[in-house]
Design an enzyme around this catalytic site. Sequence first.
Site, PDB file in Angstrom:
ATOM      1  N   ASP A  89       2.048   5.107  -0.196  1.00 52.75           N
ATOM      2  CA  ASP A  89       1.474   6.322   0.369  1.00 52.75           C
ATOM      3  C   ASP A  89       1.186   7.367  -0.709  1.00 52.75           C
ATOM      4  OD1 ASP A  89       1.627   5.356   2.970  1.00 52.75           O
ATOM      5  OD2 ASP A  89       3.607   6.219   3.334  1.00 52.75           O
ATOM      6  N   ARG A 113      11.471   5.887   3.562  1.00 51.29           N
ATOM      7  CA  ARG A 113      11.645   7.347   3.581  1.00 51.29           C
ATOM      8  C   ARG A 113      12.383   7.803   4.837  1.00 51.29           C
ATOM      9  NH1 ARG A 113       5.794   9.479   2.890  1.00 51.29           N
ATOM     10  NH2 ARG A 113       6.835  11.471   3.299  1.00 51.29           N
ATOM     11  N   ARG A 118       0.850  -1.193   0.000  1.00 47.54           N
ATOM     12  CA  ARG A 118       0.000   0.000   0.000  1.00 47.54           C
ATOM     13  C   ARG A 118       0.882   1.237   0.000  1.00 47.54           C
ATOM     14  NH1 ARG A 118      -4.460  -1.612   4.681  1.00 47.54           N
ATOM     15  NH2 ARG A 118      -5.448  -3.362   3.574  1.00 47.54           N
ATOM     16  N   TYR A 143      12.315  -1.340  -3.282  1.00 44.53           N
ATOM     17  CA  TYR A 143      12.009   0.078  -3.486  1.00 44.53           C
ATOM     18  C   TYR A 143      13.234   0.806  -4.032  1.00 44.53           C
ATOM     19  CZ  TYR A 143       7.544  -0.204  -1.010  1.00 44.53           C
ATOM     20  OH  TYR A 143       6.264  -0.514  -0.637  1.00 44.53           O
TER      21      TYR A 143
END
Length: 255
Positions: free
Chosen positions: A52, A202, A50, A111
Amino acid sequence: MPRYALKIEYHGAPFVGWQRQTNLSSVQGAIEAALARLEPRTHNIVAAGRTDAGVHALAQVAHCDMADDWDPFRLSEALNYHLKPQPVAILDCKAVPDDFHARFSALERRYLFRILSRRAPAVHSAGLVWQIKHRLDLEAMREAAGILLGKHDFTTFRSTVCQADSPVKTLDHLTIAQVEAPGGVEYHFDVRARSFLHNQVRSFVGSLERVGTGSWQPQDMQAALDARDRAACGPVCPPQGLYLAHVGYPEDPFA
């Protein structure tokens, strides 16, 4: 009901994220609306992760169940037609067994995070990178990144609203490459694990950027990790440089 795996690319800027939200634009909602144009009913698709608000995907994976037996190529073409003009594309579609689950069958998420270092404003990469004006110390960031590898309590690097049962995760891979870019350089962070906490990548990149500027020393990353305290984290970097780049499965459904 026949099940299909979808490989999905999207630009995250117009969306509140992957997850469907009432009266708000989401990637999940856009694809489910397109599916409803093909089979008019309520659709509930499941994704590997999911993402952001503002986060992009190069290869998100989701599965959907259809009432009709669709040719996968025709299904992907029809979805892409009904998704226009939204920045979402079905890159591939394959029929999969009923026990395939986009989320629970996944063994790895990968990622990519992109930092662009240059003084001139980003033009072609606007909204697709985190732009800074200063160069970063690549070797110092690599040293600090090595501290994060392995199994740890990552409380420092997870959002206070994270819903994961445990902060303990295993980080399998974190490398940083410097790539030449027009008028500057890009730093590419390649991060891989079976699963991640909310805002973990992040938070990693924001803290590593502090190391790259010299505000932190590499050993400060160890202190932040050991603190198990969100307050010890560096700044959480903005979402526009983050991409879900790959999802790995025991057998590649798109092979």
